[in-house]
Design a protein around this motif. Structure first.
Motif, PDB file in Angstrom:
ATOM      1  N   LEU A  14     -43.052  58.414  -6.375  1.00  0.00           N
ATOM      2  CA  LEU A  14     -42.711  59.443  -7.267  1.00  0.00           C
ATOM      3  C   LEU A  14     -41.927  59.026  -8.555  1.00  0.00           C
ATOM      4  O   LEU A  14     -41.962  59.635  -9.642  1.00  0.00           O
ATOM      5  N   GLN A  15     -41.194  57.778  -8.368  1.00  0.00           N
ATOM      6  CA  GLN A  15     -40.464  57.411  -9.806  1.00  0.00           C
ATOM      7  C   GLN A  15     -41.224  56.476 -10.316  1.00  0.00           C
ATOM      8  O   GLN A  15     -40.622  56.021 -11.524  1.00  0.00           O
ATOM      9  N   SER A  16     -42.312  56.150 -10.172  1.00  0.00           N
ATOM     10  CA  SER A  16     -43.174  55.188 -11.067  1.00  0.00           C
ATOM     11  C   SER A  16     -43.957  55.919 -12.263  1.00  0.00           C
ATOM     12  O   SER A  16     -44.480  56.928 -12.037  1.00  0.00           O
ATOM     13  N   ASP A  17     -43.801  55.292 -13.136  1.00  0.00           N
ATOM     14  CA  ASP A  17     -44.456  55.816 -14.387  1.00  0.00           C
ATOM     15  C   ASP A  17     -45.982  55.495 -14.420  1.00  0.00           C
ATOM     16  O   ASP A  17     -46.616  55.939 -15.328  1.00  0.00           O
ATOM     17  N   ALA A  18     -46.214  54.705 -13.508  1.00  0.00           N
ATOM     18  CA  ALA A  18     -47.696  54.361 -13.318  1.00  0.00           C
ATOM     19  C   ALA A  18     -48.525  55.335 -12.756  1.00  0.00           C
ATOM     20  O   ALA A  18     -49.691  55.422 -12.439  1.00  0.00           O
ATOM     21  N   ALA A  19     -47.898  56.455 -11.978  1.00  0.00           N
ATOM     22  CA  ALA A  19     -48.298  57.548 -11.217  1.00  0.00           C
ATOM     23  C   ALA A  19     -48.325  58.794 -11.940  1.00  0.00           C
ATOM     24  O   ALA A  19     -46.952  58.988 -12.305  1.00  0.00           O
ATOM     25  N   VAL A  20     -49.069  59.637 -12.017  1.00  0.00           N
ATOM     26  CA  VAL A  20     -48.973  60.870 -12.812  1.00  0.00           C
ATOM     27  C   VAL A  20     -48.281  61.795 -11.849  1.00  0.00           C
ATOM     28  O   VAL A  20     -49.026  62.136 -11.101  1.00  0.00           O
ATOM     29  N   GLN A  21     -47.113  62.512 -12.520  1.00  0.00           N
ATOM     30  CA  GLN A  21     -46.738  63.434 -11.462  1.00  0.00           C
ATOM     31  C   GLN A  21     -47.312  64.785 -12.044  1.00  0.00           C
ATOM     32  O   GLN A  21     -47.359  65.061 -13.232  1.00  0.00           O
ATOM     33  N   GLU A  22     -47.355  65.772 -11.127  1.00  0.00           N
ATOM     34  CA  GLU A  22     -47.992  67.083 -11.387  1.00  0.00           C
ATOM     35  C   GLU A  22     -49.158  67.000 -12.211  1.00  0.00           C
ATOM     36  O   GLU A  22     -49.215  67.588 -13.332  1.00  0.00           O
ATOM     37  N   LEU A  75     -50.804  53.314  -2.097  1.00  0.00           N
ATOM     38  CA  LEU A  75     -50.690  53.393  -3.691  1.00  0.00           C
ATOM     39  C   LEU A  75     -49.673  52.668  -4.131  1.00  0.00           C
ATOM     40  O   LEU A  75     -49.613  52.045  -5.195  1.00  0.00           O
ATOM     41  N   MET A  76     -48.212  52.260  -3.323  1.00  0.00           N
ATOM     42  CA  MET A  76     -47.471  51.687  -3.791  1.00  0.00           C
ATOM     43  C   MET A  76     -47.606  50.124  -4.101  1.00  0.00           C
ATOM     44  O   MET A  76     -47.364  49.345  -4.907  1.00  0.00           O
ATOM     45  N   LYS A  77     -48.654  49.647  -2.841  1.00  0.00           N
ATOM     46  CA  LYS A  77     -49.334  48.253  -3.343  1.00  0.00           C
ATOM     47  C   LYS A  77     -49.796  48.142  -4.616  1.00  0.00           C
ATOM     48  O   LYS A  77     -49.899  47.040  -5.397  1.00  0.00           O
ATOM     49  N   ALA A  78     -50.836  49.249  -4.972  1.00  0.00           N
ATOM     50  CA  ALA A  78     -51.414  49.082  -6.174  1.00  0.00           C
ATOM     51  C   ALA A  78     -50.655  49.227  -7.567  1.00  0.00           C
ATOM     52  O   ALA A  78     -50.721  48.525  -8.428  1.00  0.00           O
ATOM     53  N   ILE A  79     -49.514  49.853  -7.314  1.00  0.00           N
ATOM     54  CA  ILE A  79     -48.716  49.878  -8.537  1.00  0.00           C
ATOM     55  C   ILE A  79     -47.764  48.482  -8.690  1.00  0.00           C
ATOM     56  O   ILE A  79     -47.595  48.117  -9.656  1.00  0.00           O
ATOM     57  N   ALA A  85     -49.165  42.341 -12.865  1.00  0.00           N
ATOM     58  CA  ALA A  85     -50.286  41.950 -14.153  1.00  0.00           C
ATOM     59  C   ALA A  85     -49.524  42.405 -15.441  1.00  0.00           C
ATOM     60  O   ALA A  85     -49.676  41.549 -16.589  1.00  0.00           O
ATOM     61  N   GLU A  86     -48.835  43.266 -15.442  1.00  0.00           N
ATOM     62  CA  GLU A  86     -48.013  43.768 -16.650  1.00  0.00           C
ATOM     63  C   GLU A  86     -47.170  42.635 -17.039  1.00  0.00           C
ATOM     64  O   GLU A  86     -46.869  42.440 -18.447  1.00  0.00           O
ATOM     65  N   LYS A  87     -46.286  42.159 -16.188  1.00  0.00           N
ATOM     66  CA  LYS A  87     -45.368  41.158 -16.569  1.00  0.00           C
ATOM     67  C   LYS A  87     -46.189  39.660 -17.123  1.00  0.00           C
ATOM     68  O   LYS A  87     -45.534  38.936 -17.785  1.00  0.00           O
ATOM     69  N   GLU A  88     -47.399  39.670 -16.717  1.00  0.00           N
ATOM     70  CA  GLU A  88     -48.243  38.603 -17.289  1.00  0.00           C
ATOM     71  C   GLU A  88     -48.678  39.058 -18.727  1.00  0.00           C
ATOM     72  O   GLU A  88     -49.561  38.052 -19.281  1.00  0.00           O
ATOM     73  N   GLY A  89     -48.620  40.050 -19.184  1.00  0.00           N
ATOM     74  CA  GLY A  89     -49.099  40.516 -20.360  1.00  0.00           C
ATOM     75  C   GLY A  89     -50.291  41.491 -20.446  1.00  0.00           C
ATOM     76  O   GLY A  89     -50.887  41.729 -21.510  1.00  0.00           O
ATOM     77  N   ALA A  90     -50.710  41.950 -19.295  1.00  0.00           N
ATOM     78  CA  ALA A  90     -51.629  43.074 -19.343  1.00  0.00           C
ATOM     79  C   ALA A  90     -51.336  44.347 -19.730  1.00  0.00           C
ATOM     80  O   ALA A  90     -50.296  44.582 -19.582  1.00  0.00           O
ATOM     81  N   ASP A  91     -52.272  44.922 -20.605  1.00  0.00           N
ATOM     82  CA  ASP A  91     -52.119  46.058 -21.091  1.00  0.00           C
ATOM     83  C   ASP A  91     -52.818  47.176 -20.186  1.00  0.00           C
ATOM     84  O   ASP A  91     -54.146  47.095 -20.297  1.00  0.00           O
ATOM     85  N   PHE A  92     -52.259  48.117 -19.710  1.00  0.00           N
ATOM     86  CA  PHE A  92     -52.630  49.218 -18.686  1.00  0.00           C
ATOM     87  C   PHE A  92     -52.520  50.618 -19.582  1.00  0.00           C
ATOM     88  O   PHE A  92     -52.400  51.429 -18.748  1.00  0.00           O
ATOM     89  N   SER A  93     -52.902  50.759 -20.839  1.00  0.00           N
ATOM     90  CA  SER A  93     -52.478  52.023 -21.413  1.00  0.00           C
ATOM     91  C   SER A  93     -53.720  52.794 -21.143  1.00  0.00           C
ATOM     92  O   SER A  93     -53.643  54.085 -21.077  1.00  0.00           O
ATOM     93  N   ASN A  94     -54.810  52.296 -20.553  1.00  0.00           N
ATOM     94  CA  ASN A  94     -55.838  53.195 -20.263  1.00  0.00           C
ATOM     95  C   ASN A  94     -56.056  53.440 -18.750  1.00  0.00           C
ATOM     96  O   ASN A  94     -57.183  53.747 -18.191  1.00  0.00           O
ATOM     97  N   LEU A  95     -55.088  53.184 -17.726  1.00  0.00           N
ATOM     98  CA  LEU A  95     -55.065  53.234 -16.259  1.00  0.00           C
ATOM     99  C   LEU A  95     -53.878  54.065 -15.744  1.00  0.00           C
ATOM    100  O   LEU A  95     -52.771  53.649 -16.265  1.00  0.00           O
ATOM    101  N   SER A  96     -54.069  55.037 -15.066  1.00  0.00           N
ATOM    102  CA  SER A  96     -52.987  55.514 -14.302  1.00  0.00           C
ATOM    103  C   SER A  96     -53.477  55.988 -12.853  1.00  0.00           C
ATOM    104  O   SER A  96     -54.574  55.899 -12.476  1.00  0.00           O
ATOM    105  N   PHE A  97     -52.550  56.120 -12.060  1.00  0.00           N
ATOM    106  CA  PHE A  97     -52.867  56.397 -10.622  1.00  0.00           C
ATOM    107  C   PHE A  97     -52.433  58.065 -10.125  1.00  0.00           C
ATOM    108  O   PHE A  97     -51.439  58.583 -10.898  1.00  0.00           O
ATOM    109  N   LEU A  98     -53.150  58.559  -9.291  1.00  0.00           N
ATOM    110  CA  LEU A  98     -52.589  59.909  -8.687  1.00  0.00           C
ATOM    111  C   LEU A  98     -52.720  59.886  -7.271  1.00  0.00           C
ATOM    112  O   LEU A  98     -53.695  59.301  -6.485  1.00  0.00           O
TER     113      LEU A  98
END
Length: 218
Positions: A14-22, A75-79, A85-98
């Protein structure tokens, strides 16, 4: 399938910005209002811990990806994997989770909004009374038809031969077109090109299990 519940996973998601709320608020407007581009949208239903979709999104920045997972403990494991991966420089602007049950996806996606659906190593639900829970059942194929583009694709992989045979019958009886099929994906010279393995796929293939796959269109 019984999964171990992880305390606090619901709040974590619920608090992760990687998961789409509503997510229903973006129905029909995912490109314009969420991704803010005109790239095609591909989804994976039952994405598990995210290995497949995370790797695929990095390989294809020209595509928008959404991972669907109903269990917050998973889903928590995926986040967490994405964050590493983001800490290693990966860009996931094209990926989100529901975090949502697949049965509710018509409330989230509108007609012709999705270009491709991935189903990877879905629960086979082997008992006859469980057949409507299978993600390739006619029940779910009707759901997918409501938002998959007419020229879109469903891509399915499994190590379970019985589920593969059932899926072929379900595709046919539901009026879908079978585009491709293989009973040994990793040895198929065409369908193996560009194949990204899931965690289960890597484990099963290392045991020598053949991987079954099919591509279909509504």
């Amino acid at each position: 399938m019984r999964l171990r519940h992880i305390a606090g996973s619901e709040d974590f998601v619920l608090q992760s910005d990687a998961a789409v709320q509503e997510p229903a608020r973006f129905r029909g407007r995912w490109k314009e209002d969420f991704f803010r581009n005109d790239a095609p949208i591909h989804i994976e239903i039952g994405m598990g811990k995210g290995r497949f979709l995370i790797e695929l999104s990095l390989l294809h920045p020209e595509i928008n990806f959404l991972g669907i997972e109903r269990y917050d403990s998973v889903l928590m494991k995926a986040i967490q994997r994405r964050k590493r991966a983001e800490k290693e420089g990966a860009d996931f602007s094209n990926l989100s989770f529901l975090s949502i049950d697949a049965r509710l996806l018509p409330e989230v996606f509108s007609e012709n909004e999705i270009s491709r659906i991935y189903l990877n190593f879905s629960d086979p639900w082997p008992k006859t009374r469980q057949k409507n829970r299978r993600l390739t059942s006619p029940v779910f194929l009707r759901i997918y038809r409501s938002f998959l583009k007419a020229e879109g694709e469903l891509r399915f992989k499994t190590d379970n031969e019985a589920l593969f045979r059932y899926s072929l019958e379900s595709i046919s009886s539901s009026g879908w077109s079978l585009l491709e099929k293989t009973e040994d994906l990793h040895r198929d010279p065409v369908l193996s090109r560009g194949n990204v393995m899931t965690e289960y796929e890597k484990k099963f293939s290392e045991r020598g299990n053949p991987i079954f796959a099919l591509y279909a269109r509504p």
